[in-house]
Scaffold this motif. Structure first.
Motif, PDB file in Angstrom:
ATOM      1  N   HIS A  96      42.312   1.572 -15.810  1.00  0.00           N
ATOM      2  CA  HIS A  96      42.164   1.991 -17.209  1.00  0.00           C
ATOM      3  C   HIS A  96      42.103   3.515 -17.273  1.00  0.00           C
ATOM      4  O   HIS A  96      41.172   4.107 -17.793  1.00  0.00           O
ATOM      5  CB  HIS A  96      40.904   1.371 -17.816  1.00  0.00           C
ATOM      6  N   THR A  97      43.152   4.152 -16.710  1.00  0.00           N
ATOM      7  CA  THR A  97      43.135   5.606 -16.582  1.00  0.00           C
ATOM      8  C   THR A  97      43.117   6.314 -17.929  1.00  0.00           C
ATOM      9  O   THR A  97      42.501   7.369 -18.061  1.00  0.00           O
ATOM     10  CB  THR A  97      44.351   6.079 -15.764  1.00  0.00           C
ATOM     11  N   ASP A  98      43.798   5.758 -18.936  1.00  0.00           N
ATOM     12  CA  ASP A  98      43.802   6.415 -20.244  1.00  0.00           C
ATOM     13  C   ASP A  98      42.377   6.518 -20.806  1.00  0.00           C
ATOM     14  O   ASP A  98      41.958   7.573 -21.282  1.00  0.00           O
ATOM     15  CB  ASP A  98      44.695   5.660 -21.225  1.00  0.00           C
ATOM     16  N   LEU A  99      41.632   5.395 -20.735  1.00  0.00           N
ATOM     17  CA  LEU A  99      40.244   5.418 -21.215  1.00  0.00           C
ATOM     18  C   LEU A  99      39.386   6.344 -20.362  1.00  0.00           C
ATOM     19  O   LEU A  99      38.555   7.099 -20.880  1.00  0.00           O
ATOM     20  CB  LEU A  99      39.659   4.003 -21.197  1.00  0.00           C
ATOM     21  N   LEU A 100      39.578   6.290 -19.046  1.00  0.00           N
ATOM     22  CA  LEU A 100      38.780   7.123 -18.151  1.00  0.00           C
ATOM     23  C   LEU A 100      39.039   8.604 -18.410  1.00  0.00           C
ATOM     24  O   LEU A 100      38.101   9.415 -18.438  1.00  0.00           O
ATOM     25  CB  LEU A 100      39.096   6.777 -16.697  1.00  0.00           C
ATOM     26  N   HIS A 101      40.302   8.961 -18.630  1.00  0.00           N
ATOM     27  CA  HIS A 101      40.619  10.356 -18.906  1.00  0.00           C
ATOM     28  C   HIS A 101      40.054  10.790 -20.258  1.00  0.00           C
ATOM     29  O   HIS A 101      39.602  11.936 -20.402  1.00  0.00           O
ATOM     30  CB  HIS A 101      42.129  10.568 -18.863  1.00  0.00           C
ATOM     31  N   ARG A 102      40.076   9.899 -21.242  1.00  0.00           N
ATOM     32  CA  ARG A 102      39.450  10.234 -22.540  1.00  0.00           C
ATOM     33  C   ARG A 102      37.963  10.475 -22.353  1.00  0.00           C
ATOM     34  O   ARG A 102      37.401  11.410 -22.938  1.00  0.00           O
ATOM     35  CB  ARG A 102      39.667   9.089 -23.538  1.00  0.00           C
ATOM     36  N   TYR A 103      37.326   9.654 -21.533  1.00  0.00           N
ATOM     37  CA  TYR A 103      35.882   9.796 -21.322  1.00  0.00           C
ATOM     38  C   TYR A 103      35.544  11.104 -20.601  1.00  0.00           C
ATOM     39  O   TYR A 103      34.543  11.750 -20.906  1.00  0.00           O
ATOM     40  CB  TYR A 103      35.371   8.595 -20.518  1.00  0.00           C
ATOM     41  N   MET A 104      36.375  11.485 -19.645  1.00  0.00           N
ATOM     42  CA  MET A 104      36.089  12.687 -18.850  1.00  0.00           C
ATOM     43  C   MET A 104      36.753  13.945 -19.396  1.00  0.00           C
ATOM     44  O   MET A 104      36.597  15.030 -18.837  1.00  0.00           O
ATOM     45  CB  MET A 104      36.547  12.470 -17.403  1.00  0.00           C
ATOM     46  N   ASN A 105      37.475  13.839 -20.484  1.00  0.00           N
ATOM     47  CA  ASN A 105      38.146  14.997 -21.076  1.00  0.00           C
ATOM     48  C   ASN A 105      37.208  15.663 -22.086  1.00  0.00           C
ATOM     49  O   ASN A 105      37.219  15.357 -23.266  1.00  0.00           O
ATOM     50  CB  ASN A 105      39.455  14.564 -21.752  1.00  0.00           C
ATOM     51  N   PRO A 108      33.098  21.292 -20.209  1.00  0.00           N
ATOM     52  CA  PRO A 108      31.859  21.361 -19.418  1.00  0.00           C
ATOM     53  C   PRO A 108      30.865  22.355 -19.997  1.00  0.00           C
ATOM     54  O   PRO A 108      31.238  23.378 -20.578  1.00  0.00           O
ATOM     55  CB  PRO A 108      32.359  21.804 -18.035  1.00  0.00           C
ATOM     56  N   PHE A 109      29.590  22.012 -19.835  1.00  0.00           N
ATOM     57  CA  PHE A 109      28.459  22.853 -20.237  1.00  0.00           C
ATOM     58  C   PHE A 109      28.360  23.035 -21.755  1.00  0.00           C
ATOM     59  O   PHE A 109      27.739  23.984 -22.232  1.00  0.00           O
ATOM     60  CB  PHE A 109      28.517  24.231 -19.541  1.00  0.00           C
ATOM     61  N   SER A 110      28.988  22.122 -22.505  1.00  0.00           N
ATOM     62  CA  SER A 110      28.859  22.115 -23.966  1.00  0.00           C
ATOM     63  C   SER A 110      28.344  20.742 -24.378  1.00  0.00           C
ATOM     64  O   SER A 110      27.941  19.937 -23.542  1.00  0.00           O
ATOM     65  CB  SER A 110      30.207  22.408 -24.614  1.00  0.00           C
ATOM     66  N   LEU A 111      28.337  20.450 -25.670  1.00  0.00           N
ATOM     67  CA  LEU A 111      27.879  19.148 -26.139  1.00  0.00           C
ATOM     68  C   LEU A 111      28.841  18.048 -25.699  1.00  0.00           C
ATOM     69  O   LEU A 111      30.067  18.215 -25.782  1.00  0.00           O
ATOM     70  CB  LEU A 111      27.754  19.140 -27.658  1.00  0.00           C
ATOM     71  N   CYS A 112      28.292  16.933 -25.251  1.00  0.00           N
ATOM     72  CA  CYS A 112      29.124  15.782 -24.901  1.00  0.00           C
ATOM     73  C   CYS A 112      29.750  15.202 -26.166  1.00  0.00           C
ATOM     74  O   CYS A 112      29.138  15.233 -27.248  1.00  0.00           O
ATOM     75  CB  CYS A 112      28.288  14.697 -24.229  1.00  0.00           C
ATOM     76  N   PRO A 113      30.940  14.650 -26.067  1.00  0.00           N
ATOM     77  CA  PRO A 113      31.524  13.965 -27.226  1.00  0.00           C
ATOM     78  C   PRO A 113      30.685  12.751 -27.611  1.00  0.00           C
ATOM     79  O   PRO A 113      30.035  12.131 -26.767  1.00  0.00           O
ATOM     80  CB  PRO A 113      32.906  13.538 -26.716  1.00  0.00           C
ATOM     81  N   LEU A 114      30.700  12.412 -28.877  1.00  0.00           N
ATOM     82  CA  LEU A 114      30.044  11.185 -29.345  1.00  0.00           C
ATOM     83  C   LEU A 114      31.041  10.039 -29.142  1.00  0.00           C
ATOM     84  O   LEU A 114      31.790   9.677 -30.055  1.00  0.00           O
ATOM     85  CB  LEU A 114      29.635  11.311 -30.812  1.00  0.00           C
ATOM     86  N   ASP A 115      31.057   9.479 -27.949  1.00  0.00           N
ATOM     87  CA  ASP A 115      32.100   8.519 -27.586  1.00  0.00           C
ATOM     88  C   ASP A 115      31.510   7.272 -26.944  1.00  0.00           C
ATOM     89  O   ASP A 115      32.036   6.774 -25.939  1.00  0.00           O
ATOM     90  CB  ASP A 115      33.116   9.176 -26.653  1.00  0.00           C
ATOM     91  N   THR A 116      30.435   6.756 -27.527  1.00  0.00           N
ATOM     92  CA  THR A 116      29.857   5.522 -27.005  1.00  0.00           C
ATOM     93  C   THR A 116      30.873   4.393 -27.003  1.00  0.00           C
ATOM     94  O   THR A 116      30.851   3.537 -26.108  1.00  0.00           O
ATOM     95  CB  THR A 116      28.637   5.108 -27.852  1.00  0.00           C
ATOM     96  N   ASP A 117      31.779   4.403 -27.977  1.00  0.00           N
ATOM     97  CA  ASP A 117      32.794   3.355 -28.031  1.00  0.00           C
ATOM     98  C   ASP A 117      33.706   3.414 -26.808  1.00  0.00           C
ATOM     99  O   ASP A 117      34.085   2.374 -26.247  1.00  0.00           O
ATOM    100  CB  ASP A 117      33.614   3.466 -29.322  1.00  0.00           C
ATOM    101  N   VAL A 118      34.040   4.617 -26.352  1.00  0.00           N
ATOM    102  CA  VAL A 118      34.889   4.770 -25.170  1.00  0.00           C
ATOM    103  C   VAL A 118      34.132   4.342 -23.912  1.00  0.00           C
ATOM    104  O   VAL A 118      34.662   3.612 -23.069  1.00  0.00           O
ATOM    105  CB  VAL A 118      35.387   6.219 -25.030  1.00  0.00           C
ATOM    106  N   SER A 119      32.882   4.787 -23.798  1.00  0.00           N
ATOM    107  CA  SER A 119      32.111   4.448 -22.599  1.00  0.00           C
ATOM    108  C   SER A 119      31.879   2.945 -22.505  1.00  0.00           C
ATOM    109  O   SER A 119      31.984   2.354 -21.420  1.00  0.00           O
ATOM    110  CB  SER A 119      30.773   5.194 -22.596  1.00  0.00           C
ATOM    111  N   GLU A 120      31.595   2.292 -23.637  1.00  0.00           N
ATOM    112  CA  GLU A 120      31.373   0.851 -23.592  1.00  0.00           C
ATOM    113  C   GLU A 120      32.668   0.088 -23.335  1.00  0.00           C
ATOM    114  O   GLU A 120      32.653  -0.956 -22.675  1.00  0.00           O
ATOM    115  CB  GLU A 120      30.702   0.371 -24.879  1.00  0.00           C
TER     116      GLU A 120
END
Length: 372
Positions: A96-105, A108-120
């Motif tokens: 699931h590289t597309d989802l993984l890349h969205r999660y890790m894109n 750095p050192f700023s606010l994390c994206p609000l992406d609980t939907d992606v992580s779940e």
């Protein structure tokens, strides 16, 4: 292009190194026979293992025709490549590289994206544990400073949730939509207390059973426990219960935490994050039912056995399946545990789906033998 060439070069060097070491080993072993052939030196075995692991790791990062359909897949985020050198990434993530890349894109050192939907979405596909990220988690701007001590307050504070990813923007909205979601604390405070049918197991009866069996309850786990109502009721008896729960569009984890309880953000197929033989009780509620693949169900049941101490209790609360499947599949599966049947109650599932499919409910309380 540069990344692909770099990976190809590393793979080539690793393969050459493997061949050289293999030739060295062969040349050292093609000697006149001796009474006791000398073993392969430990340092060579270690180098071979390291090279093989490097090849496997680089191969997993190497773009393939199936994963280069988008620029996102062909150019992994830099922090994903950095983390891959620190810790292995769950094998299912590579599918699931597309989802993984969205999660890790992220930056750095700023606010994390609000992406609980992606992580779940990743977690439910087996990509768990997720890679760590170097960013700051967002928090509500007006977080409450007076959290309720009672796990059943009159209402849960809306200020404790970031609502931007949810269709509802308050707990009141959620209760209007469906008061059985677990956010109506007045309704939740009545659960696990009364006996209406044979499927019910009130907490008072559970505690009496444990006392009579000389097997006290101190630590427990509720699998798929939603907003942690069972843990809340047990908290009133000074019993600590952890709750595994997913959000799936509603703030279950946030609600559990606002009640002073510990939510574990892990899916049903994940190995329970608890050490062997330390729990007194494991409960499985509505989330555990016939829709779980049988093999996954079997692994989960034996993982329950792993974390339970001798004399501990396994509570299947309203597990439902087709009646014929319960007799031929699930009852034998449960029976193989060899647990004592303290309670075994069946009832027909009378909603439209239950009547159509011939489904039944099972509530079972089982005690693990001391000798297990």
């Amino acid at each position: 292009m540069g990344l692909t060439m770099g990976l190809n070069m590393l793979l080539l060097l690793a393969m050459v190194g493997t061949n050289i070491l293999s030739l060295y080993h062969l040349s050292s072993t093609i000697q006149p026979p001796s009474p006791s052939p000398s073993p392969v030196p430990d340092h060579l075995l270690h180098q071979l293992s390291t090279i093989r692991a490097t090849i496997n790791h680089l191969t997993s990062l190497r773009p393939t025709t199936s994963t280069t359909s988008s620029s996102s897949a062909s150019n992994p985020p830099s922090d994903l490549l950095l983390y891959a050198h620190l810790s292995p990434i769950a094998s299912s993530c590579r599918h699931h590289t597309d989802l993984l890349h969205r999660y890790m894109n992220y930056i750095p050192f700023s606010l994390c994206p609000l992406d609980t939907d992606v992580s779940e979405a990743l977690i439910l596909r087996g990509c768990h544990p997720l890679p760590r990220r170097r960013c700051f988690s967002a928090t509500p701007a007006k977080a409450s400073t007076a959290f309720p001590l009672n796990p059943f307050p009159n209402s849960l504070p809306d200020s404790g949730v970031l609502w931007s990813k949810y269709s509802c923007k308050s707990f009141t909205c959620l209760n209007r939509f469906n008061e059985n979601l677990g956010f109506n604390t007045k309704l939740e405070s009545t659960k696990f207390l009364t006996y209406k049918t044979d499927l019910d197991l009130p907490i008072s009866q559970l505690l009496q059973i444990a006392k009579s069996a000389n097997s006290p309850l101190r630590l427990g786990l509720d699998i798929g426990g939603g907003t942690a109502t069972f843990a809340a009721q047990m908290m009133l008896h000074n019993i600590t219960v952890l709750t595994t729960t997913m959000n799936l569009g509603t703030p279950n984890n946030e609600a559990a935490a606002l009640r002073g309880l510990v939510p574990l953000h892990v899916p049903l197929q994940q190995r329970l994050p608890v050490f062997d033989g330390v729990l007194d009780l494991v409960r499985c509620g509505h989330a555990v039912n016939r829709w779980i693949p049988l093999t996954a169900m079997e692994f989960m049941i034996y993982d329950v056995d792993r974390v339970l101490r001798g004399g501990g209790f396994f509570w299947l609360d309203r597990f439902f399946s087709k009646g014929v499947d319960l007799d031929k599949v699930y009852a034998p599966l449960i029976g193989r545990l060899g647990y004592k049947k303290v309670k075994w109650a069946l009832a027909n599932k009378t909603d439209s789906g239950g009547l159509k499919n011939g489904e039944v409910y099972l509530t079972a309380l089982l005690q693990k033998p001391i000798s297990k």
